[in-house]
Structures are given as C-alpha cells and as structure tokens.
Design an enzyme around this catalytic site. Structure first.
Site, mmCIF file in Angstrom:
data_model
loop_
_atom_site.group_PDB
_atom_site.id
_atom_site.type_symbol
_atom_site.label_atom_id
_atom_site.label_comp_id
_atom_site.label_asym_id
_atom_site.label_seq_id
_atom_site.Cartn_x
_atom_site.Cartn_y
_atom_site.Cartn_z
ATOM 1 N N ASN A 1 0.871 -1.178 0.000
ATOM 2 C CA ASN A 1 0.000 0.000 0.000
ATOM 3 C C ASN A 1 0.910 1.230 0.000
ATOM 4 O O ASN A 1 1.498 1.571 1.021
ATOM 5 C CB ASN A 1 -0.892 -0.048 1.256
ATOM 6 C CG ASN A 1 -1.719 1.210 1.425
ATOM 7 O OD1 ASN A 1 -1.763 2.062 0.527
ATOM 8 N ND2 ASN A 1 -2.375 1.341 2.561
ATOM 9 N N LYS B 1 0.202 4.292 -0.312
ATOM 10 C CA LYS B 1 -0.415 5.487 0.294
ATOM 11 C C LYS B 1 -0.164 6.735 -0.572
ATOM 12 O O LYS B 1 -0.082 6.622 -1.789
ATOM 13 C CB LYS B 1 0.068 5.655 1.735
ATOM 14 C CG LYS B 1 -0.146 4.372 2.553
ATOM 15 C CD LYS B 1 0.004 4.539 4.033
ATOM 16 C CE LYS B 1 -0.238 3.206 4.721
ATOM 17 N NZ LYS B 1 -0.194 3.281 6.161
ATOM 18 N N HIS C 1 -9.755 1.134 4.780
ATOM 19 C CA HIS C 1 -8.488 1.335 5.499
ATOM 20 C C HIS C 1 -8.727 2.311 6.660
ATOM 21 O O HIS C 1 -9.502 3.259 6.532
ATOM 22 C CB HIS C 1 -7.427 1.892 4.544
ATOM 23 C CG HIS C 1 -6.056 1.858 5.138
ATOM 24 N ND1 HIS C 1 -5.634 2.799 6.055
ATOM 25 C CD2 HIS C 1 -5.029 0.994 4.985
ATOM 26 C CE1 HIS C 1 -4.395 2.503 6.428
ATOM 27 N NE2 HIS C 1 -4.002 1.415 5.793
ATOM 28 N N GLU D 1 -7.057 4.680 7.801
ATOM 29 C CA GLU D 1 -6.780 6.097 7.507
ATOM 30 C C GLU D 1 -7.973 6.747 6.818
ATOM 31 O O GLU D 1 -8.245 7.938 7.003
ATOM 32 C CB GLU D 1 -5.497 6.205 6.663
ATOM 33 C CG GLU D 1 -4.260 5.917 7.525
ATOM 34 C CD GLU D 1 -3.065 5.417 6.763
ATOM 35 O OE1 GLU D 1 -3.052 5.493 5.522
ATOM 36 O OE2 GLU D 1 -2.121 4.925 7.414
ATOM 37 N N GLU E 1 -5.861 -5.099 10.358
ATOM 38 C CA GLU E 1 -4.834 -4.078 10.567
ATOM 39 C C GLU E 1 -5.130 -3.307 11.853
ATOM 40 O O GLU E 1 -5.906 -2.330 11.831
ATOM 41 C CB GLU E 1 -4.819 -3.084 9.401
ATOM 42 C CG GLU E 1 -4.476 -3.691 8.070
ATOM 43 C CD GLU E 1 -3.870 -2.650 7.134
ATOM 44 O OE1 GLU E 1 -2.749 -2.852 6.679
ATOM 45 O OE2 GLU E 1 -4.519 -1.614 6.901
ATOM 46 N N GLY F 1 2.093 2.078 10.862
ATOM 47 C CA GLY F 1 3.057 3.173 10.782
ATOM 48 C C GLY F 1 3.765 3.490 12.084
ATOM 49 O O GLY F 1 4.442 4.505 12.189
ATOM 50 N N SER G 1 2.980 -2.314 10.442
ATOM 51 C CA SER G 1 4.415 -2.402 10.745
ATOM 52 C C SER G 1 5.025 -3.758 10.379
ATOM 53 O O SER G 1 5.893 -4.268 11.093
ATOM 54 C CB SER G 1 4.673 -2.068 12.213
ATOM 55 O OG SER G 1 4.357 -0.705 12.453
ATOM 56 N N GLY H 1 4.811 1.237 4.864
ATOM 57 C CA GLY H 1 6.149 1.832 4.761
ATOM 58 C C GLY H 1 7.190 0.928 4.116
ATOM 59 O O GLY H 1 7.967 1.384 3.264
HETATM 60 P P1 PGA Z 1 2.563 0.162 7.702
HETATM 61 O O1 PGA Z 1 1.116 0.386 7.038
HETATM 62 O O2 PGA Z 1 3.118 -1.126 7.128
HETATM 63 O O3 PGA Z 1 3.365 1.353 7.310
HETATM 64 O O4 PGA Z 1 2.354 0.037 9.176
HETATM 65 C C1 PGA Z 1 0.252 -0.695 6.791
HETATM 66 C C2 PGA Z 1 -1.024 -0.204 6.164
HETATM 67 O O5 PGA Z 1 -1.474 0.906 6.479
HETATM 68 O O6 PGA Z 1 -1.619 -0.916 5.334
#
Ligand code: PGA
Length: 267
Positions: A17, A19, A109, A111, A182, A188, A227, A249
């Site tokens: 992803n 983002k 998601h 976010e 998640e 993150g 993460s 990330g």
């Molecule tokens: P992250 O994000 O691996 O940076 O923690 C995962 C996601 O939001 O799908």
C-alpha cells in the site's frame, strides 16, 4: 496453509500500500526494481504468493507495464467510490479503476475511516459496488489502541466486518473478497502485533465467518497489516492463520518489500 488445495479460496498475498507517496516516475522505478528483484519461481508460481501494489490513482497507469496482464504484479487502487458514476466531485468509480488497469481496491483502510470519516455504511456500499463491478476487494478492519486496552478488540473487529459484509449475497463470496486485519495502533508505528495476537484475531475472524457464511464463504485469505517489516514477516507467517500481508512503509523500498515477499513465499 491451504493455498494448494484447489477447493479453497485461500491464497497467499503480499500487497504494498503505497499510500500518498511516489510521483509517477518514482512508481515506475519501484515497479521496475521489484520485477528485477523477483526470482523467476515467484513470478511463475501463481500458487505460491500473489504480489500486489496499490499506487495512487494517478500512478495506476504508470505501473501498468509491471502489472497484469502485461506483468506479474496485481494492481490495486487504495480506494473506490461507492457509486458507479455521476455528480460526485473527486470520486473514482469501479469501472474507471478497471479501465485504468486496476483489478482491485483496498476498502475501509483505517486512515480513510479516521481522516475521511468513512463509516460502516459507506464501506458496505463500496464493498458491494466493487464486487458487483468485478473488482477484487481487500476489506480492512482493525481496532484502535484504546479499544484493545479495554479488551474489546474482537467485538470491535467483528462489528466492522459484519457491517461491511451486510450488503452481500452468497454469490459475492468468491476469492475476489480478501480481508485484512490491521490494528490501528500498529499502522506506521513500528510496533507490529505479536504473531500470537495477530493469529488469534485471524482465527476469531475466520471462526465468525464460518458461523455466518457456509464454506467457501468463510474460507478466504486474511492478510495482516501494521508495521510488517523484513524482521518480523517470517515469524508472523509462521504463527499460522495469516495468509499474507498488507504492507505500508516497508513496501516503498524494493529491498524491504522483496524480503517480506520472500518470507511469505517460503514459510
Ligand atoms: P505500515 O502500514 O506497514 O506502514 O504500518 C500498513 C497499512 O497501512 O496498510
């Protein structure tokens, strides 16, 4: 892992992803680096692990050489409109995504739930609309920190899941519907769920699906996200019940994403 059993809709997936990152040329470069770094066995063996990327809408086109049908990667959008088309400024509908080369979309998601106030009703409409249009869906669920601290994480996740699937009929439960657990506190932050905690939630989700939907309805891929890094991907997969990863990330650099893919393919 049952992915080689042809009666199952479970399949191992690792999806990046991206983002709100990467200009088109950068997305093209990362796609090129991924292809260069993938071993031929991973590219040819569709039954081992499927590798997806989710660039921004405007970079979908520039990753097409690396994504199906021209290349081996599966192309996802990070969002999709609930409605097909019309006077909805700023939205992109399912048919437009298919037209741009995306075969699927991430929906729900955290976010989007947090920053854009997407609620369960909207997410349910998006899931239904995307599946009806022929897209693959990665439906995300997960609890915030305070919910886990209060011990309500399982009921929170099941309530999100139940709402998001509430507009579906038995015909929608094909392998095009993927789930992703998640935990919000892991996204993150550098602090992933422990393998035991992640696996426990995956078992709870699968158990709930089995109670509410007959097989093969219940029998689908559940990815873990939050993460995921080269250092923890192997132990997460080894915990069982985790069918792959949604990676933020660590998917922005070919080296770390390829290492996670390798862990998912070999465990
Ligand atoms: P992250 O994000 O691996 O940076 O923690 C995962 C996601 O939001 O799908």
């Amino acid at each position: 892992m049952e992915s080689n059993d042809k009666t199952t809709t479970r399949q191992r997936w690792v999806v990046g992803n991206w983002k709100q990152h990467l200009l088109r040329a950068e997305a093209d470069t990362l796609g090129r680096e991924l292809i260069a770094g993938l071993s031929p066995e991973l590219i040819d063996r569709d039954d081992s692990v499927r590798i997806g990327i989710a660039p921004t809408f405007v970079a979908l086109e520039s990753t097409r050489p690396w994504t199906r049908p021209a290349g081996p990667l599966w192309l996802f959008a990070q969002n999709v409109a609930a409605q097909e088309s019309g006077a909805f400024t700023g939205e992109v509908g399912p048919a437009m995504l298919l037209d741009a080369g995306a075969g699927g979309a991430i929906i729900g998601h955290s976010e989007r739930r947090k920053h854009y106030s997407e609620d369960d009703g909207l997410i349910a409409s998006k899931v239904r609309g995307a599946l009806d249009a022929g897209l693959r869906v990665i439906l995300c669920v997960g609890e915030p920190l305070e919910v886990r601290q209060a011990g309500d994480h399982e009921s929170h996740v099941i309530s999100q899941l139940s709402a998001a699937l509430s507009h579906l009929t038995p015909e929608h439960f094909t392998d095009r519907l993927l789930l992703a657990y998640e935990p919000v506190w892991a996204i993150g932050t550098g602090v992933a769920a422990t393998p035991a905690d992640a696996a426990a939630m995956h078992r709870r989700i699968r158990g709930w699906m089995e109670e509410h939907y007959s097989r093969p309805g219940a029998d689908r891929s559940i990815l873990y996200g939050g993460s995921v890094k080269p250092g923890n991907a192997g132990e997460l997969i080894a915990a069982g019940d985790i069918d792959g990863f949604l990676v933020g990330g660590a998917s922005l650099r070919a080296e770390s994403f390829l290492s996670i893919i390798q862990s998912a393919a070999t465990e």
